[in-house]
Design a protein around this motif. Sequence first.
Motif, mmCIF file in Angstrom:
data_model
loop_
_atom_site.group_PDB
_atom_site.id
_atom_site.type_symbol
_atom_site.label_atom_id
_atom_site.label_comp_id
_atom_site.label_asym_id
_atom_site.label_seq_id
_atom_site.Cartn_x
_atom_site.Cartn_y
_atom_site.Cartn_z
ATOM 1 N N ALA A 129 53.833 33.847 65.192
ATOM 2 C CA ALA A 129 53.129 32.805 65.938
ATOM 3 C C ALA A 129 53.694 32.670 67.353
ATOM 4 N N GLU A 130 55.010 32.755 67.454
ATOM 5 C CA GLU A 130 55.634 32.663 68.778
ATOM 6 C C GLU A 130 55.243 33.858 69.647
ATOM 7 N N LEU A 131 55.183 35.026 69.054
ATOM 8 C CA LEU A 131 54.830 36.233 69.795
ATOM 9 C C LEU A 131 53.391 36.167 70.303
ATOM 10 N N LEU A 132 52.500 35.662 69.484
ATOM 11 C CA LEU A 132 51.116 35.500 69.916
ATOM 12 C C LEU A 132 51.021 34.588 71.123
ATOM 13 N N ALA A 133 51.764 33.482 71.073
ATOM 14 C CA ALA A 133 51.730 32.529 72.180
ATOM 15 C C ALA A 133 52.342 33.118 73.449
ATOM 16 N N GLU A 134 53.430 33.852 73.299
ATOM 17 C CA GLU A 134 54.108 34.433 74.469
ATOM 18 C C GLU A 134 53.306 35.576 75.088
ATOM 19 N N SER A 135 52.653 36.387 74.241
ATOM 20 C CA SER A 135 51.966 37.578 74.729
ATOM 21 C C SER A 135 50.518 37.315 75.114
ATOM 22 N N ASN A 136 49.873 36.372 74.438
ATOM 23 C CA ASN A 136 48.462 36.072 74.663
ATOM 24 C C ASN A 136 47.642 37.362 74.769
ATOM 25 N N PRO A 137 47.665 38.208 73.729
ATOM 26 C CA PRO A 137 47.039 39.525 73.827
ATOM 27 C C PRO A 137 45.513 39.452 73.847
ATOM 28 N N GLU A 138 44.913 40.389 74.536
ATOM 29 C CA GLU A 138 43.465 40.571 74.449
ATOM 30 C C GLU A 138 43.128 41.445 73.245
ATOM 31 N N ILE A 139 44.030 42.392 72.948
ATOM 32 C CA ILE A 139 43.825 43.349 71.857
ATOM 33 C C ILE A 139 45.065 43.391 70.972
#
Length: 336
Positions: A47-57
Amino acid sequence: MNSTNLIVLKDRERDTFLKGGRLESLQALLEPCLLVDAETCSKKEWAELLAESNPEIIVGGWGMHPLPEDTMSALAPALRYLCYLPGSVRHLVSREQIDAGLLVTNWGNSISRTISECALLLTLSCMRRLTYWSHQMHDEGGWKDSSTVTLSLFERRVGLHGFGAIAKELVPLLRPFTSRISAYTEGMPDEVYQEFGVRKANSLQELFSQHDVVIELEALTPDRHQIIGEDLLRSIPEGGAFINVARGALVDEEALLRVVKSTELQVGLDVFAAEPLAADHPLRGCRNVTLLPHLSGPTTDRRCDAGDRALENLKRYRSGEALIAPITSEVYDRST
């Protein structure tokens, strides 16, 4: 906010799906991107990685954690595409996320040929009584005698329950053995059968009762749960075989057990009602049943076919072209 795309794989997944330079090609398509070790990434860290990276893919494998429900609304609002290398995504994304516009793909029919190959393997194994003779040769010191009966697939009547991508790959594999191939599935236009030179069976009862080998390839939907019952299985002619490489829940497993314990029906199974198959399951030890642990496809060496499908879809996404076999809301609803 900057966006960094994510590749979330176990080492083994990376080395098999993306071997031979595929990983480097993938990284070039996703730049900027981060390669994440799925085995060491906890659910909280995810969850933290998703928030930090905000990936498109996101490119994911079996080790990837599910997307939290608030991924697209809060954690990673830039997310547009989940390119999943393996199969089922129901445990990873919700229908609501797909409805909200998330593009999702998986290995689709890129694995159909290896599944059809396994169906042929199980069919031949059943015809030659491989499980029985393997047990006799390894454990009992057995050998053939004058009463031994052997059977061939040549000129056999083969019935396919379901006529999707796997069945269509299987037909040419069966052709060297027999031209007597029929299929049955509801709603399939007659011209599709004609295109592949396959006879259309008029009913499921006809498919089972008039074919020496019946191969289960149908998609699992709620109305097909345990559609294969005792009457159908007992209707397969003497010396016949039933093969299932589709879904275990299509078959009434208790009925199947009664049939295999009371007849000479040969059975080849790669899928089961509950997986993994319990160590003490009564199917184990039945000498007229050949068992595989749900490994029909893709084989480890052919996972790269799914990697190639992913690369093609990512190229299409980057160029604004339509994706191959996206998982729409309708596809999601009927998938298992």
